[in-house]
Enzyme design. Structure first.
Site, PDB file in Angstrom:
ATOM      1  N   GLU A 108       0.839  -1.190   0.000  1.00 50.19           N
ATOM      2  CA  GLU A 108       0.000   0.000   0.000  1.00 50.19           C
ATOM      3  C   GLU A 108       0.880   1.249   0.000  1.00 50.19           C
ATOM      4  OE1 GLU A 108      -3.698   1.920   2.591  1.00 50.19           O
ATOM      5  OE2 GLU A 108      -2.243   0.629   3.615  1.00 50.19           O
ATOM      6  N   LYS A 113      -9.687   1.494  -2.525  1.00 49.57           N
ATOM      7  CA  LYS A 113      -9.866   0.965  -1.167  1.00 49.57           C
ATOM      8  C   LYS A 113     -11.256   1.302  -0.639  1.00 49.57           C
ATOM      9  CE  LYS A 113      -7.559   1.143   3.373  1.00 49.57           C
ATOM     10  NZ  LYS A 113      -6.402   1.729   4.091  1.00 49.57           N
ATOM     11  N   CYS A 140      -5.231  -3.115   2.749  1.00 50.71           N
ATOM     12  CA  CYS A 140      -4.997  -2.863   4.175  1.00 50.71           C
ATOM     13  C   CYS A 140      -6.223  -3.092   5.061  1.00 50.71           C
ATOM     14  CB  CYS A 140      -4.425  -1.465   4.357  1.00 50.71           C
ATOM     15  SG  CYS A 140      -3.546  -1.238   5.931  1.00 50.71           S
TER      16      CYS A 140
END
Length: 293
Positions: A51, A124, A165
């Protein structure tokens, strides 16, 4: 999400990078250029980055001077050029891009094939808005707009599930990927120190075990130019939950050969995807049942 077709390649030599990314595109491009050359020399077919591999910069004002859209982003352009140069698939982990939502960025991941073409994009979905004991509150949503679409990428090695994440804490996303036939789940990260120490390996192994998938989790590690510190411990976990690679605090590459036949074999041994059953969930009725038991 429709079920994707399985790939025709049974093995994948994968290079996973652990980085301590800078707050400038130029420095990170320099780092990834070296990593791609090293991955190619090792015979890797795919390079997985963490990330924020393109930029780690918590100062929104200075970041805004560099962050741009996909077509003009120098980091994405460099990754595409490296992929074409080496015939190497590259999963970019993520990099911030200019967004349309009130000036907030998107935390966007790309999968690039060996010709340099972008195969898929993923923004995300779940943002890190948390209040950790004894630490400053974190509000990723102040700087980033959430994505709204799960993305399953078609590849020669089967479907790849895209995530970033904090998504790792939302297991239904990965369950949907598994039901759609995913062989690999990408979870690139820049995990905080306290949550990394407490939860990181457990969450990764859980996502692999419960879905019978490989998990590839390239991570940021160390003290960054913008002042933050990240946990590291990039990991590859196989469908049985065995840790194939654990980079601990080492910056660089780990190369592993993934036997993708283990995905089908594991799902045959423990067919939890097939064994799922529909059920009713009525919280009020459940409470009444506890009161009269």
């Amino acid at each position: 999400m429709t079920k994707a077709t399985m790939g025709d390649r049974a093995t994948l030599r994968l290079a996973m990078a652990q980085m301590c990314s800078s707050n400038t595109h130029a420095r990170n491009i320099e780092i990834v250029t070296g990593l791609a050359a090293e991955a190619h020399a090792a015979g890797a077919e795919l390079l997985a980055l963490p990330e924020a591999s393109g930029m780690v910069n918590k100062d929104v004002a200075s970041a805004r001077l560099s962050v741009t859209d996909e077509a003009r982003d120098p980091f994405i352009a460099a990754c595409r050029e490296l992929a074409a140069k080496y015939g190497l698939w590259i999963h970019t982990g993520s990099t911030p891009l200019a967004g349309a939502d009130g000036g907030r960025f998107s935390n966007t991941s790309h999968l690039i094939d060996g010709s340099g073409a972008i195969v898929s994009r993923y923004d995300k979905i779940h943002l890190f808005d948390v209040d950790l004991p004894g630490e400053v509150s974190r509000r990723e949503s102040d700087r980033y707009a959430p994505g709204g679409e799960a993305v399953l990428a078609e590849t020669p090695w089967g479907p790849f599930g895209m995530s970033v994440c904090y998504d790792v804490r939302f297991p239904h996303l990965y369950r949907d990927y598994a039901h759609a036939g995913a062989t690999i789940l990408f979870i690139p990260s820049a995990f905080a120190i306290s949550t990394g120490e407490a939860h990181w390996p457990t969450l990764l192994r859980a996502r692999a075990i419960e879905n019978g998938c490989y998990v590839v989790a390239a991570a940021q590690c160390g003290h960054h130019d913008d002042g933050r510190e990240t946990w590291g411990q990039s990991m590859i976990v196989d469908p049985w939950g065995t840790i194939v690679a654990d980079m601990d605090k080492r910056i660089g590459l780990a190369v592993a050969d993934l036997d993708l036949s283990k995905v089908e074999a594991t799902r045959r041994s423990i067919p939890s995807l097939a064994n799922e059953r529909d059920y009713r969930f009525e919280p009020a009725a459940m409470r009444r049942g506890r009161q009269t038991a």
